[in-house]
Motif scaffolding. Structure first.
Motif, PDB file in Angstrom:
ATOM      1  N   ARG A 122       0.810  -1.230   0.000  1.00  0.00           N
ATOM      2  CA  ARG A 122       0.000   0.000   0.000  1.00  0.00           C
ATOM      3  C   ARG A 122       0.838   1.273   0.000  1.00  0.00           C
ATOM      4  N   ALA A 123       1.779   1.359   0.936  1.00  0.00           N
ATOM      5  CA  ALA A 123       2.603   2.569   0.976  1.00  0.00           C
ATOM      6  C   ALA A 123       3.429   2.719  -0.304  1.00  0.00           C
ATOM      7  N   ALA A 140      14.573   0.738  -1.903  1.00  0.00           N
ATOM      8  CA  ALA A 140      15.651   0.983  -0.945  1.00  0.00           C
ATOM      9  C   ALA A 140      15.084   1.386   0.411  1.00  0.00           C
ATOM     10  N   ALA A 141      14.063   2.239   0.403  1.00  0.00           N
ATOM     11  CA  ALA A 141      13.483   2.691   1.669  1.00  0.00           C
ATOM     12  C   ALA A 141      12.827   1.535   2.423  1.00  0.00           C
ATOM     13  N   PHE A 142      12.234   0.616   1.689  1.00  0.00           N
ATOM     14  CA  PHE A 142      11.560  -0.508   2.341  1.00  0.00           C
ATOM     15  C   PHE A 142      12.467  -1.723   2.448  1.00  0.00           C
ATOM     16  N   ILE A 186       0.743   5.941   4.950  1.00  0.00           N
ATOM     17  CA  ILE A 186       1.618   7.127   4.961  1.00  0.00           C
ATOM     18  C   ILE A 186       2.636   7.019   6.092  1.00  0.00           C
ATOM     19  N   TYR A 187       2.162   6.546   7.232  1.00  0.00           N
ATOM     20  CA  TYR A 187       3.046   6.369   8.390  1.00  0.00           C
ATOM     21  C   TYR A 187       4.147   5.356   8.047  1.00  0.00           C
ATOM     22  N   ALA A 188       3.772   4.289   7.337  1.00  0.00           N
ATOM     23  CA  ALA A 188       4.758   3.282   6.923  1.00  0.00           C
ATOM     24  C   ALA A 188       5.789   3.904   5.992  1.00  0.00           C
ATOM     25  N   GLY A 206      13.368   6.719   6.392  1.00  0.00           N
ATOM     26  CA  GLY A 206      12.651   6.194   5.244  1.00  0.00           C
ATOM     27  C   GLY A 206      12.502   7.325   4.247  1.00  0.00           C
ATOM     28  N   LEU A 207      11.289   7.560   3.820  1.00  0.00           N
ATOM     29  CA  LEU A 207      11.053   8.628   2.862  1.00  0.00           C
ATOM     30  C   LEU A 207      10.336   9.742   3.597  1.00  0.00           C
ATOM     31  N   ALA A 208      11.076  10.405   4.496  1.00  0.00           N
ATOM     32  CA  ALA A 208      10.460  11.349   5.418  1.00  0.00           C
ATOM     33  C   ALA A 208       9.754  12.494   4.690  1.00  0.00           C
ATOM     34  N   SER A 209      10.426  13.146   3.752  1.00  0.00           N
ATOM     35  CA  SER A 209       9.797  14.323   3.156  1.00  0.00           C
ATOM     36  C   SER A 209       8.625  13.909   2.259  1.00  0.00           C
TER      37      SER A 209
END
Lengths: 409, 122
Positions: A122-123, A140-142, A186-188, A206-209
């Motif tokens: 989902r994310a 990469a983020a996950f 979104i939190y994930a 993660g993908l903060a921005s």
């Protein structure tokens, strides 16, 4: 990336997301919408930094997309399925009277986080469709391989097409649940390893921005939903501490030891405002609770102390309403800090062994509580496990120093 | 599924192994990591390796033996150790790879182990 360039990229992603949503809603096929726009979007990311954002960015993208899809024989499938929608969108963009292109992104986000879609996809799906992030960056983020992530995304889009998920904003009694799914995705996206509140300072980004962008968007598109405000507040509190989280050599500084003068005042003020606005709706939920916990922590900047008792109440509530491993571990820690280390240890040991054995925050919490109880040898053993399970060098050094400090006991 | 994690390190890390000021931190991180893998019960087998200067590389070409001091390829990072682990899937293997000390200063290659040939053989 400098600020101006990043602002242009954000503008390009916003227009791209609006168009993907518009085309997806009308062609009911996310993959085709992406195919139709991919080259136009790449061209925008290439040329806009030189030329500036065009006055009508959606019209610019659609003109480019029409040219590509209309002339390139590789786009047969797209031509049949999406060209009518592109033409419609083009008309809309050229003749619109409102300042903004129609925004269907909320509907798209509900589709991306639909229960029919595998929770782990989902994310990533939201990041790819709403923001146009490429699969390699998402992978990469996950922490998964780019090819595996691409397959996962393709499967999810096939599922959307084949299961006929409605591109609609849900209504009635499923709405709350479906909003929770959107916000959880979104939190994930905000980051792996940030699932625990106590872990919110763990340092692996993660993908903060990108997640902030999505959180802002949902709060903006659902102004009457307090949980959307709660999530945005939560992320702002976490982001506000970025500068205080590590020392000059990159070593982690835990929340309670951070220099609060380095926290971002603007972000905290915005977060506090959102939390207050959310509370006026009188419906308390998971993200407001988590944001309220962060709010208690930042009060230290004003009062000089951390209200542990308030944290205990909030964590008790969070764990009874929305239990998660991260919340349960953090709850044990605040109970220990409130003078009940023995009970806290029982709380930790009651969690399922299979789940906690490789859960790094559990070992950190255990070491912390055992140290409270004066059981130095066991605290050391737990710290070693925590060191072995961390991914982050700054945390490894921080925990190793702690280990050395305990050995002096 | 079984995966091999191959840990590569730069010369700076190989040098830390015997440097009194860096060795405790270096070995402490590895021992903790291997301890965590042991605790999770995922290790099939594995070892650390002595430094690349101890390597000897052998090739046989047209019946002629070529024996060379040093590792097979002269690269900035060299194999420092390996573990075969048993985990559910690639994502789990990558999670363990990311936790290794060399992920943050060198690199970790993750590869599925070739399963033994299924029945029907000679």
């Amino acid at each position: 990336m400098d600020g101006a360039r990043s602002a242009i990229e954000t503008a390009a992603r916003a227009s791209y997301g609006r168009l993907i949503a518009y085309l997806s809603v009308r062609s009911r096929d996310v993959a085709i919408a992406e195919d139709a726009l991919s080259e136009a979007f790449a061209a925008a990311l290439r040329t806009w930094p030189e030329t500036g954002v065009p006055e009508t960015p959606e019209a610019w993208l659609l003109t480019a997309a029409r040219r590509v899809v209309g002339h390139d024989t590789r786009h047969q499938r797209v031509r049949h399925a999406a060209l009518p929608a592109i033409e419609l969108a083009y008309e809309e963009a050229m003749t619109r009277t409102s300042p903004e292109f129609p925004d269907d992104r909320l509907r798209l986000m509900f589709v991306c986080s639909h229960p029919e879609i595998d929770a782990g996809a989902r994310a990533p799906l939201m990041l790819q469709t709403v923001l146009g992030l490429d699969a390699a960056r998402i992978a990469a983020a996950f922490l998964t391989s780019p090819s595996a992530m691409s397959q996962r995304l393709v499967r999810a889009k096939t599922r959307i097409r084949e299961s006929g998920i409605a591109f609609e904003t849900p209504a009635g009694n499923v709405l709350t649940e479906r909003i929770a799914d959107v916000l959880s995705a979104i939190y994930a996206a905000y980051g792996v390893g940030w699932d625990a509140i106590s872990g919110a300072d763990s340092g692996v980004r993660g993908l903060a921005s990108e997640a902030m962008f999505l959180a802002r968007l949902t709060a903006h598109l659902m102004p009457e939903q307090p949980e959307a405000k709660g999530l945005l507040a939560l992320l702002l509190y976490c982001e506000a501490r970025t500068a205080a989280r590590r020392d000059a050599s990159g070593v982690l500084i835990p929340l309670t030891a951070q220099d609060y003068r380095l926290w971002s005042r603007d972000m905290i003020i915005e977060a506090e405002g959102l939390l207050t606005a959310a509370s006026r709706f009188g419906v308390f939920g998971r993200f407001q609770t988590e944001a309220a916990i962060q709010s208690v922590h930042v009060q230290r900047a004003v009062t000089g102390i951390t209200q542990v008792r308030a944290l205990v109440h909030l964590y008790d509530f969070l764990c009874s309403e929305h239990p998660s491993l991260g919340a349960m571990v953090s709850r044990a820690v605040v109970h220990a800090d409130d003078g009940r280390p023995q009970e806290a240890l029982v709380m930790l040991d009651e969690l399922p062994p299979q789940a906690v054995r490789t859960y790094q925050p559990w070992w950190c919490a255990r070491a912390h509580i055992l140290e409270h109880l004066g059981r130095a040898d066991e605290a050391r053993a737990s710290l070693v496990s925590a060191i072995g399970l961390t991914e982050e060098p700054g945390q490894r050094i921080f925990l190793s120093r702690k280990l050395d400090a305990i050995s002096g006991v | 599924m079984q995966f091999m994690l191959m840990f590569s390190e730069g010369q700076a890390q190989f040098d830390m192994r015997n440097d009194p000021s860096h060795a405790p931190g270096y070995w402490g991180a590895w021992n903790a990591y291997i301890g965590a893998m042991t605790q999770a019960g995922i290790i099939v087998n594995g070892d650390g390796l002595q430094g690349p200067h101890t390597a000897v590389t052998v090739r046989l070409r047209d019946g002629v033996r070529h024996v060379q001091d040093g590792p097979f390829a002269d690269t900035k990072e060299q194999l420092g150790g390996y573990f075969v682990i048993e985990v559910a899937d690639l994502d789990a293997a990558l999670e363990w790879a990311a936790r290794s000390p060399s992920a943050s200063y060198g690199s970790v290659e993750v590869r599925p182990v070739l399963p033994p040939p299924s029945g029907g053989g000679v």
